[in-house]
Enzyme design. Structure first.
Site, PDB file in Angstrom:
ATOM      1  N   GLY A 129      -3.330  -3.979   2.093  1.00  9.94           N
ATOM      2  CA  GLY A 129      -4.218  -2.946   1.552  1.00  9.94           C
ATOM      3  C   GLY A 129      -5.588  -3.015   2.190  1.00  9.94           C
ATOM      4  O   GLY A 129      -5.746  -3.531   3.299  1.00  9.94           O
ATOM      5  N   GLU A 143      -2.867  -8.691   4.798  1.00 12.74           N
ATOM      6  CA  GLU A 143      -2.820  -7.743   5.920  1.00 12.74           C
ATOM      7  C   GLU A 143      -3.727  -6.592   5.513  1.00 12.74           C
ATOM      8  O   GLU A 143      -3.364  -5.756   4.692  1.00 12.74           O
ATOM      9  CB  GLU A 143      -1.367  -7.295   6.152  1.00 12.74           C
ATOM     10  CG  GLU A 143      -1.116  -6.789   7.559  1.00 12.74           C
ATOM     11  CD  GLU A 143      -1.547  -5.351   7.748  1.00 12.74           C
ATOM     12  OE1 GLU A 143      -2.655  -5.146   8.302  1.00 12.74           O
ATOM     13  OE2 GLU A 143      -0.809  -4.446   7.366  1.00 12.74           O
ATOM     14  N   VAL A 198     -10.396  -4.747  -1.286  1.00 14.08           N
ATOM     15  CA  VAL A 198      -9.546  -5.287  -2.350  1.00 14.08           C
ATOM     16  C   VAL A 198      -8.950  -6.628  -1.912  1.00 14.08           C
ATOM     17  O   VAL A 198      -8.830  -7.560  -2.712  1.00 14.08           O
ATOM     18  CB  VAL A 198      -8.435  -4.283  -2.747  1.00 14.08           C
ATOM     19  CG1 VAL A 198      -7.525  -4.871  -3.817  1.00 14.08           C
ATOM     20  CG2 VAL A 198      -9.047  -2.977  -3.248  1.00 14.08           C
ATOM     21  N   LYS A 231       4.770  -5.436  -6.508  1.00 16.18           N
ATOM     22  CA  LYS A 231       3.957  -4.359  -7.079  1.00 16.18           C
ATOM     23  C   LYS A 231       3.624  -3.384  -5.963  1.00 16.18           C
ATOM     24  O   LYS A 231       2.829  -3.694  -5.082  1.00 16.18           O
ATOM     25  CB  LYS A 231       2.667  -4.881  -7.711  1.00 16.18           C
ATOM     26  CG  LYS A 231       1.933  -3.779  -8.491  1.00 16.18           C
ATOM     27  CD  LYS A 231       0.509  -4.129  -8.835  1.00 16.18           C
ATOM     28  CE  LYS A 231      -0.480  -3.653  -7.811  1.00 16.18           C
ATOM     29  NZ  LYS A 231      -0.617  -2.168  -7.728  1.00 16.18           N
ATOM     30  N   ALA A 235       0.831  -1.209   0.000  1.00 16.11           N
ATOM     31  CA  ALA A 235       0.000   0.000   0.000  1.00 16.11           C
ATOM     32  C   ALA A 235       0.867   1.262   0.000  1.00 16.11           C
ATOM     33  O   ALA A 235       2.081   1.200   0.161  1.00 16.11           O
ATOM     34  CB  ALA A 235      -0.908  -0.025   1.226  1.00 16.11           C
ATOM     35  N   PHE A 236       0.209   2.415  -0.131  1.00 21.28           N
ATOM     36  CA  PHE A 236       0.933   3.689  -0.245  1.00 21.28           C
ATOM     37  C   PHE A 236       1.510   4.172   1.077  1.00 21.28           C
ATOM     38  O   PHE A 236       2.494   4.908   1.096  1.00 21.28           O
ATOM     39  CB  PHE A 236      -0.015   4.777  -0.796  1.00 21.28           C
ATOM     40  CG  PHE A 236      -1.041   5.247   0.210  1.00 21.28           C
ATOM     41  CD1 PHE A 236      -0.731   6.264   1.112  1.00 21.28           C
ATOM     42  CD2 PHE A 236      -2.304   4.684   0.267  1.00 21.28           C
ATOM     43  CE1 PHE A 236      -1.667   6.691   2.048  1.00 21.28           C
ATOM     44  CE2 PHE A 236      -3.245   5.096   1.197  1.00 21.28           C
ATOM     45  CZ  PHE A 236      -2.924   6.105   2.090  1.00 21.28           C
ATOM     46  N   GLU A 275     -14.404   1.387   8.136  1.00 20.80           N
ATOM     47  CA  GLU A 275     -13.055   1.920   8.330  1.00 20.80           C
ATOM     48  C   GLU A 275     -12.782   2.995   7.282  1.00 20.80           C
ATOM     49  O   GLU A 275     -12.590   2.703   6.109  1.00 20.80           O
ATOM     50  CB  GLU A 275     -12.001   0.809   8.205  1.00 20.80           C
ATOM     51  CG  GLU A 275     -10.607   1.310   8.526  1.00 20.80           C
ATOM     52  CD  GLU A 275      -9.494   0.405   8.019  1.00 20.80           C
ATOM     53  OE1 GLU A 275      -8.327   0.684   8.341  1.00 20.80           O
ATOM     54  OE2 GLU A 275      -9.780  -0.565   7.297  1.00 20.80           O
ATOM     55  N   GLY A 333       2.279   1.910  16.869  1.00 18.39           N
ATOM     56  CA  GLY A 333       3.591   2.405  17.256  1.00 18.39           C
ATOM     57  C   GLY A 333       4.515   1.364  17.859  1.00 18.39           C
ATOM     58  O   GLY A 333       5.703   1.383  17.627  1.00 18.39           O
ATOM     59  N   ALA A 334       3.966   0.420  18.642  1.00 17.63           N
ATOM     60  CA  ALA A 334       4.825  -0.559  19.335  1.00 17.63           C
ATOM     61  C   ALA A 334       4.871  -1.896  18.626  1.00 17.63           C
ATOM     62  O   ALA A 334       5.663  -2.757  18.982  1.00 17.63           O
ATOM     63  CB  ALA A 334       4.329  -0.751  20.768  1.00 17.63           C
TER      64      ALA A 334
END
EC number: 1.2.1.3
Length: 324
Positions: free
Chosen positions: A101, A123, A105, A45, A20-21, A254, A316-317
């Site tokens: 992503g 994921e 999708v 990709k 993902a971006f 989400e 973060g962790a």
């Protein structure tokens, strides 16, 4: 007697990696590193909007491989959109496909890979919750909730999108959190003073506005933010929405933006169930000083998420552990 049992692990062959971006280097880093350690080749990709990063990273890896007398093509790259991703998902030669992503999708990818009895590693989304009990240390809660909801402008799979507050502390926390939100410096993420950068695209801004509108229609009150910032770039105000029920449709959606739904609860049992009731389970967090409650949260009747935090944010962790 005379019987031997050997368990042997072999490379699968070719690992396809679609990323993902939002973390355009890290996600490929941890996928490709594990794939290579196990003796596989990779075809990557990246996101179409971060293709220059994909090219740069591939060149660096290729040089390291070739300097060590290994073909650079072990980590190959294909730039493109959904057509390339679809071709990878359907290709019999792709022994394992790792996709990072959106849930929407990811579902399509899973079906395409499963149709050929291929293997996939997904994921996807995270509609993550922070639960704050009446005995929590609020000096930890406020910065944690802010960081988890506003960090990376809400564009992480581990972003906090739901904040469950015990009814006895609800109003106090909302007041303190709104005050903290007012201090967030929004601007160019390359500036070290910036706490919140822009959204990724104009489409993301539209999704943000649509979600805020739906939240209002479903009975929510915007107590902070909710607007687009009038400056060049895709900047929006980090947003706090109160007054919605735990099962409102928008709360279960989400939206990849800095919108936090603040919800009231009374009992531990009900709020643990509410944490688990969304379809996107990834990270979760509680704030409490009660050790018994901590162990119930970590146990079979607690969080059903892959990442289960105590007295720290939802994001973060996680980088040091098995992810998700």
């Amino acid at each position: 007697p005379g019987h031997v049992l050997i368990e042997q692990w072999n490379p699968v062959g070719l690992v396809g990696i679609i990323t993902a971006f939002n973390f355009p280097v890290a996600v490929y880093g941890w996928n490709s590193a594990i794939a290579m350690i196990c003796g596989n080749a990779c075809l990557w990709k990246g996101a179409p909007t971060t293709s220059l990063i994909s090219v740069a990273v591939t060149k660096i890896i290729a040089k390291v491989l070739e300097d060590n007398k290994v073909p650079g093509a072990i980590c190959s790259l294909a730039c493109g959109g959904a057509d390339i991703g679809t071709a990878m998902a359907k290709d019999e030669r792709m022994d394992l496909l790792s996709f990072t992503g959106s849930t929407k999708v990811g579902k399509q990818v899973a079906l395409m890979v499963q149709e050929r009895f291929g293997r996939s590693l997904l994921e996807l989304g995270g509609n993550n919750a922070i639960i704050v009990f009446e005995d929590a240390d609020l000096s930890l809660v406020i910065p944690s909730a802010l960081f988890a909801a506003v960090g990376t402008a809400g564009q992480r799979c581990t972003t906090a999108r739901r904040l469950f507050l015990h009814e006895s502390i609800h109003d106090d926390v909302v007041t303190k959190l709104a005050k903290a939100y007012a201090q967030v410096r929004i601007g160019d993420p390359r500036d070290s003073d910036t706490l919140c950068g822009p959204l990724h695209t104009k489409e993301a801004v539209k999704m943000f506005l649509d979600a805020v509108e739906q939240a209002k229609q479903q009975g929510g009150s915007v107590v902070y933010g909710g607007k687009v910032i009038n400056r060049s770039g895709n900047y929006v105000e980090p947003t706090i929405v109160t007054g919605l029920p735990h099962n409102a449709p928008i709360v279960h959606t989400e939206t990849f933006a800095p919108i936090l739904y603040v919800l009231k609860f009374k009992e531990e049992e009900e709020v643990f169930a509410w944490n688990n009731e969304v379809k996107q389970g990834l990270s979760s967090s509680i704030f409490t000083k009660d050790l018994g409650r901590v162990f119930r949260w970590l146990g079979p009747k607690g969080s059903d998420c892959g990442i289960v935090n105590v007295n720290i944010p939802t994001s973060g962790a996680e980088i040091g552990g098995a992810f998700g």
